[in-house]
Design a protein around this motif. Structure first.
Motif, short mmCIF file in Angstrom:
data_model
loop_
_atom_site.label_atom_id
_atom_site.label_comp_id
_atom_site.label_asym_id
_atom_site.label_seq_id
_atom_site.Cartn_x
_atom_site.Cartn_y
_atom_site.Cartn_z
N ASN A 193 0.58 -1.09 0.09
CA ASN A 193 0.01 -0.17 0.46
C ASN A 193 1.13 1.26 0.49
OD1 ASN A 193 1.15 0.17 2.52
ND2 ASN A 193 -1.32 -0.60 3.10
N ASN A 194 1.98 0.98 0.73
CA ASN A 194 3.05 2.74 0.16
C ASN A 194 2.74 2.98 -1.64
OD1 ASN A 194 4.24 3.02 2.63
ND2 ASN A 194 5.01 1.01 2.34
N ILE A 195 2.41 1.84 -2.77
CA ILE A 195 2.31 2.48 -3.81
C ILE A 195 1.28 4.10 -4.14
CG2 ILE A 195 1.05 2.42 -5.83
CD1 ILE A 195 1.79 -0.39 -5.82
N ASN A 196 0.49 4.16 -2.96
CA ASN A 196 0.06 4.97 -2.29
C ASN A 196 0.58 5.98 -1.67
OD1 ASN A 196 -1.84 7.10 -0.66
ND2 ASN A 196 -3.10 6.53 -1.90
N PRO A 197 1.86 6.78 -1.45
CA PRO A 197 2.05 7.62 -0.82
C PRO A 197 3.22 7.78 -2.06
CG PRO A 197 2.76 6.19 0.98
CD PRO A 197 1.70 5.47 0.10
N ILE A 198 4.07 6.93 -2.55
CA ILE A 198 5.25 6.93 -3.84
C ILE A 198 3.94 7.65 -4.78
CG2 ILE A 198 6.45 5.94 -4.93
CD1 ILE A 198 6.67 3.62 -3.10
N ALA A 199 2.67 7.28 -5.22
CA ALA A 199 2.44 8.07 -6.43
C ALA A 199 1.80 9.60 -6.50
CB ALA A 199 1.09 7.64 -6.35
N LEU A 200 1.28 9.68 -4.47
CA LEU A 200 1.27 11.32 -4.62
C LEU A 200 2.67 11.71 -4.55
CD1 LEU A 200 -0.62 10.47 -1.17
CD2 LEU A 200 -1.26 11.79 -3.81
N SER A 227 -14.15 4.86 -8.28
CA SER A 227 -13.65 4.59 -9.69
C SER A 227 -12.63 3.47 -8.47
CB SER A 227 -13.11 5.26 -9.72
OG SER A 227 -13.93 6.11 -10.70
N ALA A 228 -11.55 3.80 -7.73
CA ALA A 228 -10.38 2.73 -7.27
C ALA A 228 -11.31 1.34 -6.48
CB ALA A 228 -9.70 3.31 -6.61
N MET A 229 -12.39 2.04 -6.26
CA MET A 229 -12.84 0.44 -5.30
C MET A 229 -13.71 -0.71 -6.27
SD MET A 229 -12.70 0.49 -2.48
CE MET A 229 -11.11 1.55 -2.79
N ILE A 230 -13.93 -0.11 -7.41
CA ILE A 230 -14.56 -0.71 -8.73
C ILE A 230 -13.03 -1.61 -9.25
CG2 ILE A 230 -15.36 -0.74 -10.96
CD1 ILE A 230 -16.97 1.73 -10.29
N TRP A 231 -11.95 -0.64 -8.79
CA TRP A 231 -11.01 -2.10 -9.49
C TRP A 231 -11.11 -2.16 -8.84
CZ3 TRP A 231 -7.02 0.32 -13.02
CH2 TRP A 231 -5.90 -0.37 -13.65
N ALA A 232 -10.59 -2.38 -7.72
CA ALA A 232 -10.73 -3.09 -6.16
C ALA A 232 -11.90 -4.33 -6.32
CB ALA A 232 -9.46 -3.16 -5.24
N GLY A 278 -2.92 0.08 -10.04
CA GLY A 278 -4.40 0.99 -10.66
C GLY A 278 -5.41 1.74 -9.39
N ALA A 279 -6.35 1.11 -8.56
CA ALA A 279 -6.77 1.74 -7.77
C ALA A 279 -5.77 2.21 -6.23
CB ALA A 279 -6.89 -0.32 -6.79
N TYR A 280 -4.36 1.78 -6.13
CA TYR A 280 -3.69 3.24 -5.82
C TYR A 280 -3.64 4.03 -5.82
CZ TYR A 280 -2.51 -0.99 -2.51
OH TYR A 280 -2.61 -1.43 -0.99
N VAL A 281 -2.94 4.16 -7.39
CA VAL A 281 -3.39 5.28 -7.74
C VAL A 281 -5.23 6.08 -7.99
CG1 VAL A 281 -2.92 6.68 -10.07
CG2 VAL A 281 -0.93 5.03 -9.69
N LEU A 282 -5.75 5.71 -8.27
CA LEU A 282 -7.04 6.37 -8.09
C LEU A 282 -6.62 6.76 -6.34
CD1 LEU A 282 -9.37 3.66 -10.40
CD2 LEU A 282 -8.73 6.46 -10.92
N ILE A 283 -6.58 6.53 -5.82
CA ILE A 283 -7.11 6.38 -4.58
C ILE A 283 -5.96 7.96 -4.08
CG2 ILE A 283 -6.59 6.48 -1.66
CD1 ILE A 283 -7.27 3.30 -2.46
N ALA A 284 -5.12 7.80 -4.57
CA ALA A 284 -4.25 8.77 -5.01
C ALA A 284 -4.70 10.30 -4.97
CB ALA A 284 -2.64 8.87 -5.29
N VAL A 285 -4.99 10.08 -6.49
CA VAL A 285 -5.69 11.04 -6.97
C VAL A 285 -6.85 11.76 -6.42
CG1 VAL A 285 -7.07 11.98 -9.35
CG2 VAL A 285 -5.04 10.38 -9.85
N SER A 286 -7.66 11.54 -5.44
CA SER A 286 -8.46 11.07 -4.60
C SER A 286 -7.90 11.97 -3.74
CB SER A 286 -10.01 9.99 -4.10
OG SER A 286 -8.99 9.43 -3.45
N GLU A 287 -7.32 11.64 -3.08
CA GLU A 287 -6.38 12.82 -1.70
C GLU A 287 -6.08 13.90 -2.41
OE1 GLU A 287 -3.53 9.96 0.70
OE2 GLU A 287 -4.00 8.82 -0.36
N ILE A 288 -5.79 14.47 -3.90
CA ILE A 288 -5.36 15.14 -3.50
C ILE A 288 -6.37 16.67 -4.42
CG2 ILE A 288 -4.45 16.82 -6.15
CD1 ILE A 288 -2.71 14.62 -6.40
N PHE A 289 -7.43 15.18 -4.79
CA PHE A 289 -8.80 16.70 -4.87
C PHE A 289 -9.64 16.35 -3.78
CE2 PHE A 289 -9.11 14.29 -9.50
CZ PHE A 289 -8.60 15.95 -9.98
#
Length: 634
Positions: free
Chosen positions: A422-429, A466-471, A505-516
């Motif tokens: 799950n560190n993909i998420n902060p790294i993506a950010l 959308s991240a939950m749909i991916w998961a 893909g799910a972790y990156v979508l969550i990262a985008v959602s955090e920015i928004f």
């Protein structure tokens, strides 16, 4: 040029308004009537005034420059280095807290590995107290609730007693003591004795949460307060000579973007370091490293204390706010749907709490506020109404730390621990935040599209759904490919032949959602709250995560085989549905805020313009944040 009203200053007297300290200044003299006036401007204001005066244009934008067909490009100011220092304090705190929390589950749930006195297990899963899944989940869930409810207490203390900076300092000291105490139950001499280790761990958890909770509600407003320069639109030339509008709202958004970047740097480093420390060294190392890192917080706070902008406590308007709300919402206390709907849609909804309304209808008692205070409460209520939808955002966001971590264990991990994925998420950010700040948002502004805070929040709901749909789709493939079918999470089952990197893909979508959604939520809470309630409103925003945790408990029956597809589907439906409801509810507010952004600023300039005349003392004002006026005889 618009000017503030000037006060009469006797000969030889000096009037100082030191609202911004530690700025280099420039002095020059202006001759006004029969008086000779010396003006000292801070660096930021000097640029605004001198550039405008030299180039023959006003330092404040006209209506055409703001919103006309040839409107000027809007940019933000550079982030001040005191803001970066405060953000570094947050980085250290997130490294310590997130890194420590990352190993809670293994410490509580798993038993001490055979032959180990530290909990380390290079060949398997680390463990310590062996309390089982249910007890471990209950303690970690309580910790989440504890940490996200206490910000309300920290906010009240900051707004009424200590101020934000002092509250942050005291909370750092409390949390540091909690971190140090948590090392004790992980020592090789204590960890085998569960009856002794568990009470010490719970005590340290409570103390650490007390400091962390008070810290969270005050560090976010504190970093935004470090913004330098005038709090209104100004015109200046950039490095390439182009005339641009310096917009304080863009500066605030940039501050929170990079503040959030620092949060994720700390979280990623903390999780990675502590996960490997517990596995290969032991829990004493996993709890000691965050404590050592956290010791940097008081050092940085002390070192920069003379440079920080510190707001004193404004006093609490909480009681008056509650009374205003009681007067406005009183007609809603009815069992009649017709009366409720009539009261809710009444155009005089907030008028009922204004002193003129109370006096006109002859109500007994005397109110201790004015009409403007009621308008402030109305704006605060609108902001808090926006936050009502956020638990449905966090419910999907939190899946990243539980079910998606479990999902990673059923995939082919290529030797990587499943709780590291799950560190993909902060790294993506770390990559996405600069891209959004440098390219996406400026591109939209150049195109004339107002990507307002409420629009960004709506986009955040859509992205996390959308991240939950991916998961959920990935979970379908896991059940299909797993040798155990719909029992893929069985400990004795071999992983499905699907790479764990399909979770990216799910972790990156969550990262985008955090920015928004997440970053914009911090920005919105700060900008919409009155000065006396900024910490409180920030705490209310943070407390939405606690409600999401309670909501997540209701979904626990779905958090296991063979119902995990339904779990992700329900989360996606809740977030997407909430996003639709959010936009339907606040689309009119979004239009009104956009109108206020243009019209309100023009009204402010017009109001300043009404005070354009100089008085007999020869006072001159150029909207400096700190200036010295000295009248000298001619």
């Amino acid at each position: 040029m618009a000017r503030r009203p000037s006060a009469s200053i006797a000969d030889g007297e000096v009037e100082e308004i030191p609202l911004l300290a530690n700025k280099s200044t420039t002095s020059f003299a202006l001759k006004v009537g029969e008086a000779h006036t010396s003006i000292t401007l801070v660096e930021d204001e000097r640029s605004d005034y001198l550039h405008g005066a030299r180039d023959g244009w006003e330092p404040y934008p006209t209506e055409e420059e703001r919103s006309g067909p040839h409107r000027l490009r809007r940019v933000g100011r550079k982030i001040s280095w005191p803001a970066y220092l405060i953000a570094f304090v947050e980085l250290c705190e997130r490294f310590s807290y997130t890194g420590t929390a990352a190993v809670f589950t293994n410490f509580l749930q798993r038993p001490l590995p055979p032959g180990s006195t530290s909990g380390a297990n290079p060949a398997g899963t680390p463990g310590a107290l062996g309390l089982g899944t249910n007890v471990a989940a209950a303690i970690t869930q309580f910790n989440t609730l504890w940490v996200y409810v206490l910000p309300l207490v920290g906010a009240y203390i900051a707004d009424t007693r200590l101020g934000r900076f002092k509250t942050v300092c005291w909370c750092v000291a409390i949390a540091l003591f909690g971190h140090a105490l948590m090392i004790l139950p992980s020592l090789p001499s204590i960890i085998p004795h569960r009856s002794l280790a568990l009470p010490i761990f719970i005590c340290s958890l409570l103390i650490m949460g007390l400091g962390t909770g008070g810290f969270k509600s005050n560090i976010s407003p504190l970093v935004a307060e470090q913004q330098r320069g005038p709090q209104r639109l100004t015109v200046e030339r950039d490095e390439e000579g182009e005339r641009v509008i310096l917009d304080p709202s863009i500066t605030t958004a940039r501050i929170y973007m990079y503040f959030y970047l620092m949060i994720n740097v700390g979280a990623a480093l903390g999780q990675l370091c502590m996960t490997f420390a517990e596995k290969y060294v032991g829990f004493w190392a996993a709890f000691s490293l965050p404590t050592i890192m956290f010791c940097l917080c008081p050092i940085v706070l002390w070192w920069g204390s003379s440079f920080y902008t510190k707001s004193p406590p404004q006093g609490s308007n909480l009681l008056h706010t509650l009374r205003v709300l009681a007067l406005a919402f009183r007609p809603l206390l009815t069992l009649s749907p017709t009366r409720f709907l009539r009261a809710w849609t009444d155009p005089d909804f907030w008028e009922r709490a204004k002193p003129s309304y109370v006096a006109h209808f002859g109500r007994t008692g005397r109110v201790a506020w004015d009409e403007a205070f009621v308008e402030e409460v109305r704006k605060v209520a609108s902001a808090c109404a926006v936050f009502v939808w956020y638990p449905f955002y966090w419910i999907s966001f939190n899946e990243m730390y539980n079910n998606m971590t479990s999902q990673a264990a059923t995939l082919t991990t290529h030797g990587i621990p499943n709780d590291v994925i799950n560190n993909i998420n902060p790294i993506a950010l770390l990559f996405l935040i600069p891209i959004f700040d440098k390219y996406l948002y400026p591109f939209l502004r150049r195109r004339g599209y107002n990507f307002s805070p409420l629009k960004r929040m709506f986009a955040g709901f859509i992205s996390v759904g959308s991240a939950m749909i991916w998961a959920g789709i990935l979970q379908c493939y896991i059940y299909t490919a797993s040798p155990c079918g719909y029992r893929a999470n069985d400990p004795n089952c071999e992983p499905a032949g699907i790479s764990v990197w399909w979770q990216t893909g799910a972790y990156v979508l969550i990262a985008v959602s955090e920015i928004f959604a997440s970053i914009t939520g911090l920005e919105y809470a700060f900008t919409k709250a009155p000065k006396s309630m900024k910490s409180l409103i920030m705490a209310l925003f943070l407390s939405t995560s606690a409600f999401a945790s309670l909501l997540g408990e209701c979904l626990n029956p779905l958090a296991g085989d063979p119902l995990l597809i339904w779990n992700y589907a329900v989360c996606a439906g809740m977030s997407l549905g909430a996003g639709a409801g959010f936009w339907w509810t606040f689309r009119a507010l979004d239009a009104q805020e956009e109108k206020d952004e243009l019209g309100g600023r023009k009204d402010l300039e017009d109001e300043d313009g009404e005070n354009d005349d100089r008085d007999d003392a020869g006072g001159v004002d150029v909207h400096g944040e700190a200036l010295t006026l000295q009248r000298e005889g001619v």
